[in-house]
Design an enzyme around this catalytic site. Structure first.
Site, PDB file in Angstrom:
ATOM      1  N   ASP A  76      21.292   1.097  -2.430  1.00 16.27           N
ATOM      2  CA  ASP A  76      22.013   0.119  -3.240  1.00 16.27           C
ATOM      3  C   ASP A  76      23.162   0.766  -4.027  1.00 16.27           C
ATOM      4  O   ASP A  76      22.945   1.435  -5.032  1.00 16.27           O
ATOM      5  CB  ASP A  76      21.002  -0.535  -4.204  1.00 16.27           C
ATOM      6  CG  ASP A  76      21.587  -1.738  -4.908  1.00 16.27           C
ATOM      7  OD1 ASP A  76      22.807  -1.725  -5.202  1.00 16.27           O
ATOM      8  OD2 ASP A  76      20.827  -2.686  -5.183  1.00 16.27           O
TER       9      ASP A  76
ATOM     10  N   LYS B 212      -3.272   0.820  -3.533  1.00 17.51           N
ATOM     11  CA  LYS B 212      -3.465  -0.210  -2.509  1.00 17.51           C
ATOM     12  C   LYS B 212      -3.623   0.404  -1.109  1.00 17.51           C
ATOM     13  O   LYS B 212      -3.932  -0.294  -0.149  1.00 17.51           O
ATOM     14  CB  LYS B 212      -2.315  -1.214  -2.551  1.00 17.51           C
ATOM     15  CG  LYS B 212      -2.375  -2.063  -3.827  1.00 17.51           C
ATOM     16  CD  LYS B 212      -1.210  -3.004  -3.979  1.00 17.51           C
ATOM     17  CE  LYS B 212      -1.417  -3.971  -5.135  1.00 17.51           C
ATOM     18  NZ  LYS B 212      -1.717  -3.363  -6.434  1.00 17.51           N
TER      19      LYS B 212
ATOM     20  N   GLU C  49      -4.618  -9.921  -2.187  1.00 13.99           N
ATOM     21  CA  GLU C  49      -5.076  -9.305  -3.442  1.00 13.99           C
ATOM     22  C   GLU C  49      -6.556  -8.973  -3.384  1.00 13.99           C
ATOM     23  O   GLU C  49      -7.344  -9.697  -2.794  1.00 13.99           O
ATOM     24  CB  GLU C  49      -4.880 -10.283  -4.606  1.00 13.99           C
ATOM     25  CG  GLU C  49      -3.497 -10.311  -5.145  1.00 13.99           C
ATOM     26  CD  GLU C  49      -3.436 -11.041  -6.464  1.00 13.99           C
ATOM     27  OE1 GLU C  49      -2.839 -10.513  -7.399  1.00 13.99           O
ATOM     28  OE2 GLU C  49      -3.988 -12.163  -6.559  1.00 13.99           O
TER      29      GLU C  49
HETATM   30  O1  LIG Z   1       0.786 -14.697 -12.474  1.00 12.13           O
HETATM   31  C1  LIG Z   1       0.052 -13.712 -12.302  1.00 12.13           C
HETATM   32  C2  LIG Z   1       0.421 -12.584 -11.553  1.00 12.13           C
HETATM   33  C3  LIG Z   1      -0.482 -11.558 -11.423  1.00 12.13           C
HETATM   34  N1  LIG Z   1      -1.698 -11.621 -11.989  1.00 12.13           N
HETATM   35  C4  LIG Z   1      -2.661 -10.531 -11.846  1.00 12.13           C
HETATM   36  O2  LIG Z   1      -2.224  -9.420 -12.573  1.00 12.13           O
HETATM   37  C5  LIG Z   1      -2.638  -8.215 -11.931  1.00 12.13           C
HETATM   38  C6  LIG Z   1      -1.433  -7.364 -11.728  1.00 12.13           C
HETATM   39  O3  LIG Z   1      -0.499  -8.085 -10.925  1.00 12.13           O
HETATM   40  P1  LIG Z   1       0.901  -7.447 -10.505  1.00 12.13           P
HETATM   41  O4  LIG Z   1       1.654  -8.431  -9.674  1.00 12.13           O
HETATM   42  O5  LIG Z   1       1.564  -6.858 -11.688  1.00 12.13           O
HETATM   43  O6  LIG Z   1       0.395  -6.206  -9.642  1.00 12.13           O
HETATM   44  P2  LIG Z   1      -0.324  -6.180  -8.251  1.00 12.13           P
HETATM   45  O7  LIG Z   1      -1.579  -5.376  -8.440  1.00 12.13           O
HETATM   46  O8  LIG Z   1      -0.490  -7.508  -7.650  1.00 12.13           O
HETATM   47  O9  LIG Z   1       0.707  -5.386  -7.351  1.00 12.13           O
HETATM   48  C7  LIG Z   1       1.945  -5.003  -7.855  1.00 12.13           C
HETATM   49  O10 LIG Z   1       2.130  -3.646  -7.688  1.00 12.13           O
HETATM   50  C8  LIG Z   1       2.210  -3.235  -6.366  1.00 12.13           C
HETATM   51  C9  LIG Z   1       2.415  -1.761  -6.353  1.00 12.13           C
HETATM   52  O11 LIG Z   1       1.212  -1.125  -6.584  1.00 12.13           O
HETATM   53  C10 LIG Z   1       3.298  -3.967  -5.623  1.00 12.13           C
HETATM   54  O12 LIG Z   1       4.555  -3.615  -6.094  1.00 12.13           O
HETATM   55  C11 LIG Z   1       3.065  -5.450  -5.756  1.00 12.13           C
HETATM   56  O13 LIG Z   1       4.032  -6.182  -5.069  1.00 12.13           O
HETATM   57  C12 LIG Z   1       3.029  -5.819  -7.175  1.00 12.13           C
HETATM   58  O14 LIG Z   1       2.780  -7.201  -7.297  1.00 12.13           O
HETATM   59  C13 LIG Z   1      -3.297  -8.618 -10.630  1.00 12.13           C
HETATM   60  O15 LIG Z   1      -4.669  -8.558 -10.787  1.00 12.13           O
HETATM   61  C14 LIG Z   1      -2.820 -10.046 -10.424  1.00 12.13           C
HETATM   62  O16 LIG Z   1      -3.769 -10.841  -9.722  1.00 12.13           O
HETATM   63  C15 LIG Z   1      -2.070 -12.712 -12.744  1.00 12.13           C
HETATM   64  O17 LIG Z   1      -3.167 -12.774 -13.261  1.00 12.13           O
HETATM   65  N2  LIG Z   1      -1.168 -13.727 -12.879  1.00 12.13           N
END
Ligand SMILES: O=c1ccn([C@@H]2O[C@H](COP(=O)(O)OP(=O)(O)O[C@H]3O[C@H](CO)[C@H](O)[C@H](O)[C@H]3O)[C@@H](O)[C@H]2O)c(=O)[nH]1
Length: 383
Positions: free
Chosen positions: A85, A173, A304
């Site tokens: 980018d 993950k 998830e």
């Molecule tokens: O509206 C929401 C969104 C998320 N969560 C929860 O919050 C936690 C963290 O969610 P994040 O989206 O911050 O993190 P994730 O574990 O889902 O994964 C994140 O981190 C990853 C890297 O490890 C990737 O970048 C991925 O796309 C990004 O979403 C999870 O348990 C998720 O289920 C909620 O409760 N409500």
């Protein structure tokens, strides 16, 4: 001092007495102490490596820019920022305004661009990746191209150009992966480990790290909760009992630095970390902002897991506990399995995985403390 109360493989019997498989809402087994939080600005190994040229792939991302800021406090000779980018590079150029930082436009999918960027480089931190779970889920071949083939390009080009050490960044993950992002990162680890195993005389020491969710990173749930609260909306919870490891960006940088300092070819490094449930996290964000949040359960999203695993028991069986870290050595067996047949590993059957349900669990006040110590979070909430 360890960064989490969980200090090693838990014998299954003992663990099953102390850990509820699915924590009850409102019930948290709270430890009395907070983990030691890492200090920012201490990239020991690179401060020691005076006059080095360092390449950071994905250098304009959250990790890359934090790493680069810390590197600039050392006597590094040159830092190369490699990314696709040009706009983000231009912003960074203006912001840093340091002649030691050089910018390379390229894509890890393109070997030629990686080859040119690695010439004359001593150390590489490979952070370029497709990281979004949903986009990888819908376009898994793109994850293959960037996270697997692109990482292989970085490994091969580093070795061809005499790079001394390469650390590839991964994610929790990748352990028991259920989504395409995790699967592609698991394959990146395999490619790095196979390179180490198959090239014992390689110039480059290739290692990998695995870390959990980085708090308040772009696109993650904490900025979303802050936004929802500012807009007076309820906080959307996927599953209140879902747990995630909590790590700051500085701690992620320290993990990479630790790998850099200690790696033997093919090693995987993991940083111990505490965790919280999503409900506790939501309440903590509310408390930090002085709001009693309304909570709305929206259900689990594509790909998830209820909890994330940082180290499997098979990995723990060949790991070394290094205090705040685990070092998992490469499985050095060759394809001639016959000779190992009589030497089954009994240790594996007495351990459990290290995951976000059985690590140190933080309560609301502890998460508030952790959040308020994060400059990124304070900026988000405007204090
Ligand atoms: O509206 C929401 C969104 C998320 N969560 C929860 O919050 C936690 C963290 O969610 P994040 O989206 O911050 O993190 P994730 O574990 O889902 O994964 C994140 O981190 C990853 C890297 O490890 C990737 O970048 C991925 O796309 C990004 O979403 C999870 O348990 C998720 O289920 C909620 O409760 N409500």
């Amino acid at each position: 001092m360890s960064s989490a109360s969980w200090t090693g493989p838990v014998p299954r019997e003992e663990e099953s007495r102390t850990r509820p498989d699915v924590p009850r809402r409102g019930h948290l087994d709270c430890p009395r102490h907070l983990p030691s939080r890492g200090r920012a600005g201490t990239v020991h190994s690179l401060t020691a490596a005076n006059d080095a040229t360092v390449l950071v792939t994905g250098g304009t991302g959250s990790f890359g820019s934090t790493m680069i800021r810390q590197l600039l406090t050392s006597d590094v000779r040159e830092i190369r920022v490699f990314s696709r980018d040009e706009l983000k590079q231009d912003d960074m150029r203006r912001h840093l305004s340091d002649p030691r930082v050089r910018f390379y436009i390229g894509d890890v999918r393109d070997y030629g661009s990686v080859d040119r960027a690695t010439r004359g480089v001593d150390f590489v931190f490979h952070a370029a990746a497709l990281k979004q779970v949903p986009s990888c889920e819908f376009f898994p071949l793109e994850a293959v191209k960037t996270n697997i083939l692109g990482s292989s390009n970085v490994i091969e080009a580093s070795n061809a150009n005499g790079v001394r050490s390469l650390v590839c960044l991964g994610t929790d993950k990748a352990a028991y992966p259920v989504n395409a992002m995790g699967m592609s990162k698991a394959m990146m680890e395999k490619v790095a480990q196979a390179f180490a195993r198959n090239n014992p005389t390689a110039v480059t020491t290739v290692s990998t790290v695995r870390y959990g969710n980085v708090m308040a990173s772009r696109g993650s749930v904490i900025p979303l909760f802050v936004e929802q609260l500012k807009a007076g909306k309820p906080l959307t919870l996927t599953d209140p009992d879902m747990t995630r490891f909590l790590m700051s960006l500085d701690e992620a940088v320290q993990l990479v630095d630790h790998a850099f300092e200690h790696a033997q070819p093919g090693d995987l490094f993991i940083r111990k970390a505490p965790a919280s449930t999503v409900e506790v996290l939501a309440r903590a964000v509310g408390k930090a902002m002085g709001v009693e949040p309304k909570l709305e359960v929206i259900g689990t999203r594509h790909g998830e897991k209820l909890y994330e695993t940082l180290a499997t028991r098979e990995e723990l069986a060949r790991s070394e506990d290094q205090g705040d870290y685990f070092r998992v050595s490469v499985d050095a067996r060759d394809l001639n399995y016959g000779q190992f047949f009589d030497e089954g590993d009994e240790q594996e059957s007495t351990m459990d995985d290290y995951h976000s349900h059985n690590t140190e669990r933080l309560d609301v006040d502890q998460v508030v403390d952790v959040l308020m110590a994060l400059p990124a979070f304070r900026t988000l909430i405007g204090v």
